[in-house]
Every structure is written in structure tokens, then in C-alpha cells.
Design a protein around this motif. Structure first.
Motif, PDB file in Angstrom:
ATOM      1  N   GLU A  77      80.085  94.310 -26.283  1.00 36.46           N
ATOM      2  CA  GLU A  77      80.908  94.936 -27.496  1.00 36.46           C
ATOM      3  C   GLU A  77      79.721  96.049 -27.619  1.00 36.46           C
ATOM      4  OE1 GLU A  77      82.052  94.556 -32.027  1.00 36.46           O
ATOM      5  OE2 GLU A  77      81.835  92.894 -30.996  1.00 36.46           O
ATOM      6  N   GLU A  78      78.277  95.748 -27.816  1.00 37.85           N
ATOM      7  CA  GLU A  78      77.377  96.739 -28.105  1.00 37.85           C
ATOM      8  C   GLU A  78      77.309  97.865 -26.749  1.00 37.85           C
ATOM      9  OE1 GLU A  78      73.849  94.768 -30.689  1.00 37.85           O
ATOM     10  OE2 GLU A  78      74.106  94.245 -28.559  1.00 37.85           O
ATOM     11  N   TRP A  79      77.482  97.416 -25.746  1.00 37.26           N
ATOM     12  CA  TRP A  79      77.506  98.284 -24.683  1.00 37.26           C
ATOM     13  C   TRP A  79      78.699  99.418 -24.600  1.00 37.26           C
ATOM     14  CZ3 TRP A  79      74.308  99.430 -20.578  1.00 37.26           C
ATOM     15  CH2 TRP A  79      75.049  99.829 -19.338  1.00 37.26           C
ATOM     16  N   LEU A  80      79.834  98.947 -24.723  1.00 41.23           N
ATOM     17  CA  LEU A  80      80.955  99.709 -24.989  1.00 41.23           C
ATOM     18  C   LEU A  80      80.926 100.665 -25.933  1.00 41.23           C
ATOM     19  CD1 LEU A  80      83.972  97.282 -23.851  1.00 41.23           C
ATOM     20  CD2 LEU A  80      82.817  98.948 -22.597  1.00 41.23           C
ATOM     21  N   ASP A  81      80.689 100.265 -27.484  1.00 42.44           N
ATOM     22  CA  ASP A  81      80.511 101.145 -28.503  1.00 42.44           C
ATOM     23  C   ASP A  81      79.200 102.129 -28.307  1.00 42.44           C
ATOM     24  OD1 ASP A  81      82.370  99.594 -29.866  1.00 42.44           O
ATOM     25  OD2 ASP A  81      80.795  98.768 -31.177  1.00 42.44           O
ATOM     26  N   PHE A  82      78.246 101.984 -27.662  1.00 40.64           N
ATOM     27  CA  PHE A  82      77.190 102.771 -27.273  1.00 40.64           C
ATOM     28  C   PHE A  82      77.677 103.876 -26.456  1.00 40.64           C
ATOM     29  CE2 PHE A  82      73.743 104.174 -24.565  1.00 40.64           C
ATOM     30  CZ  PHE A  82      72.777 104.780 -25.396  1.00 40.64           C
ATOM     31  N   HIS A  83      78.323 103.423 -25.323  1.00 45.48           N
ATOM     32  CA  HIS A  83      78.682 104.348 -24.218  1.00 45.48           C
ATOM     33  C   HIS A  83      80.112 105.324 -24.703  1.00 45.48           C
ATOM     34  CE1 HIS A  83      75.749 102.397 -21.707  1.00 45.48           C
ATOM     35  NE2 HIS A  83      75.777 103.331 -20.733  1.00 45.48           N
ATOM     36  N   LYS A  84      80.959 104.683 -25.483  1.00 46.44           N
ATOM     37  CA  LYS A  84      81.908 105.637 -26.250  1.00 46.44           C
ATOM     38  C   LYS A  84      81.433 106.441 -27.003  1.00 46.44           C
ATOM     39  CE  LYS A  84      85.463 101.727 -26.326  1.00 46.44           C
ATOM     40  NZ  LYS A  84      86.147 101.100 -27.122  1.00 46.44           N
ATOM     41  N   HIS A  85      80.296 106.355 -27.780  1.00 50.15           N
ATOM     42  CA  HIS A  85      79.552 107.280 -28.648  1.00 50.15           C
ATOM     43  C   HIS A  85      78.912 108.308 -27.663  1.00 50.15           C
ATOM     44  CE1 HIS A  85      77.129 109.244 -31.758  1.00 50.15           C
ATOM     45  NE2 HIS A  85      76.075 108.862 -30.814  1.00 50.15           N
ATOM     46  N   LEU A  86      78.228 107.855 -26.605  1.00 50.23           N
ATOM     47  CA  LEU A  86      77.666 108.877 -25.551  1.00 50.23           C
ATOM     48  C   LEU A  86      78.779 109.767 -25.108  1.00 50.23           C
ATOM     49  CD1 LEU A  86      75.194 109.537 -23.820  1.00 50.23           C
ATOM     50  CD2 LEU A  86      75.702 107.910 -22.551  1.00 50.23           C
ATOM     51  N   ALA A  87      79.804 108.975 -24.558  1.00 46.66           N
ATOM     52  CA  ALA A  87      80.817 109.912 -23.983  1.00 46.66           C
ATOM     53  C   ALA A  87      81.558 110.955 -24.749  1.00 46.66           C
ATOM     54  CB  ALA A  87      82.088 109.131 -23.066  1.00 46.66           C
ATOM     55  N   LYS A  88      81.553 110.534 -26.095  1.00 47.30           N
ATOM     56  CA  LYS A  88      81.987 111.535 -27.091  1.00 47.30           C
ATOM     57  C   LYS A  88      81.233 112.726 -27.436  1.00 47.30           C
ATOM     58  CE  LYS A  88      84.281 109.916 -30.717  1.00 47.30           C
ATOM     59  NZ  LYS A  88      84.522 109.444 -32.018  1.00 47.30           N
ATOM     60  N   GLU A  89      79.720 112.176 -27.449  1.00 52.91           N
ATOM     61  CA  GLU A  89      78.833 113.345 -27.476  1.00 52.91           C
ATOM     62  C   GLU A  89      78.588 114.349 -26.397  1.00 52.91           C
ATOM     63  OE1 GLU A  89      75.931 115.333 -29.554  1.00 52.91           O
ATOM     64  OE2 GLU A  89      76.793 113.704 -30.424  1.00 52.91           O
ATOM     65  N   LEU A  90      78.997 113.637 -25.206  1.00 58.58           N
ATOM     66  CA  LEU A  90      78.650 114.537 -23.956  1.00 58.58           C
ATOM     67  C   LEU A  90      79.851 115.404 -23.856  1.00 58.58           C
ATOM     68  CD1 LEU A  90      77.473 112.090 -21.517  1.00 58.58           C
ATOM     69  CD2 LEU A  90      76.309 113.581 -22.450  1.00 58.58           C
TER      70      LEU A  90
END
Length: 186
Positions: A80-93
Motif C-alpha cells: 500500500e505504501e509502495w503504490l501510494d508513493f509511486h502514484k504521488h511520484l507519477a502525478k508529480e512527474l
């Protein structure tokens, strides 16, 4: 993001999570990076002291970058932390004004990944290096060779192109994007 694109991206990130969860306990911890680095160093031979040291340094760097996803700071990254972190990262990118600190962190992660795949440190990922690494992660030789042919021109994948593809891999939710041939090395 459409539901189909979101589902594809989630599956891609779950696969990546499971590559890093080397001990298969359902979370990513610093111990997983020790396991991966030890195994990866065997690709170039355990007798190569310099490469073992390189992998130890890479393990530490990659571990620090990946552990940023540990939202509750309990020393492990859950799915869950992994997916949340990478969703935030992808949105930021996807933003035109991506936070420079995030870009710097991602750049470090991508540089480390490239250096681990460039087994002989010649500035390229050769086909045999790609295939060996893919096989290490459970990809059959034919699939590995086919993915390399899609990504490269000739028998080498240039550093800049590889790094760009790794960057796009984390960002893209398009199932047809060429970066998906990277087979989740990040």
C-alpha cells in the motif's frame, strides 16, 4: 487516468514491488536490498572485489531511495505504501514544474539502476548484460532478447536512452509505451 490505464499501472507497480521484496515476506526492507545485491554481484563473479563493493554502494543508495516510500517510518515498505508513493511520484512527474528535489531523487535511483545493469561499466547495457539480468529476475531468454531488441539499436542500449526509458516506465500508464519493455528494473 482511465480505469484500464490505472489497473495497468497498478499491476506494473505491484510487479516492481515483488521484484524488490526479495525475501517474499510482503514488505520491502533493507534486508531485501542485501539479498538482491549479493545475488546481483554473482552475475559478474564473486571474485571481483571492486564489483562487490560497487553493488554494496548501489544497494545502500537504492535502499535509501526506495525506503522513502515508508510513510509510517516503521522500517518496511508495504504494498500500500509502495503504490501510494509511486502514484504521488507519477502525478508529480506529469507536472510541467516537477519538484526539483523529486527529480534529483529519481535521477539517483535511475543512475543506480543503470550502473547495476551495466555489468562491465562501459557506459552501455549490452544485450548479454540485459539478458543475464532479466534471467536473474525470472524472465525467459526469448522475452529478454525481444525486449532488448525493442529498446535498443543494435547490440547496445545507450545510457541516456536507458535512463529516459526507466524514467518513462515509472510515469507511463500506457500499456503500449515502449518503456514497458524495461521489465521493471527500477
Amino acid at each position: 487516468m482511465t480505469d484500464q490505464a490505472n489497473d495497468f499501472w497498478n499491476e506494473k507497480m505491484k510487479h516492481l514491488f515483488h521484484l524488490y521484496d526479495a525475501d517474499g515476506d510482503g514488505s520491502i526492507t533493507p534486508r531485501d536490498f542485501e539479498i538482491l545485491a549479493d545475488k546481483l554481484s554473482s552475475l559478474v563473479g564473486q571474485e571481483d572485489v571492486k564489483r562487490r563493493e560497487d553493488y554494496a554502494a548501489a544497494r545502500k543508495s537504492l535502499c535509501q531511495e526506495i525506503m522513502r516510500a515508508d510513510a509510517n517510518q516503521d522500517g518496511k515498505v508495504t504494498l500500500e505504501e509502495w503504490l501510494d508513493f509511486h502514484k504521488h511520484l507519477a502525478k508529480e512527474l506529469h507536472k510541467p514544474d516537477t519538484n526539483p528535489e523529486i527529480l534529483e531523487q529519481l535521477s539517483e535511483r535511475i543512475n543506480t539502476t543503470f550502473n547495476m545493469l551495466d555489468l562491465n561499466h562501459d557506459g552501455y547495457i549490452a544485450k548479454d548484460e540485459w539478458v543475464k539480468t532479466c534471467q536473474f529476475f525470472g524472465v525467459d531468454q526469448t522475452t529478454a532478447e525481444k525486449s532488448f531488441e525493442q529498446l535498443s539499436k543494435g547490440d547496445k542500449l545507450e545510457e541516456d536512452k536507458a535512463k529516459h526509458l526507466f524514467f518513462e516506465y515509472l510515469k507511463s500508464d500506457d500499456p503500449n509505451h515502449i518503456s514497458n519493455c524495461c521489465l521493471c528494473f527500477l
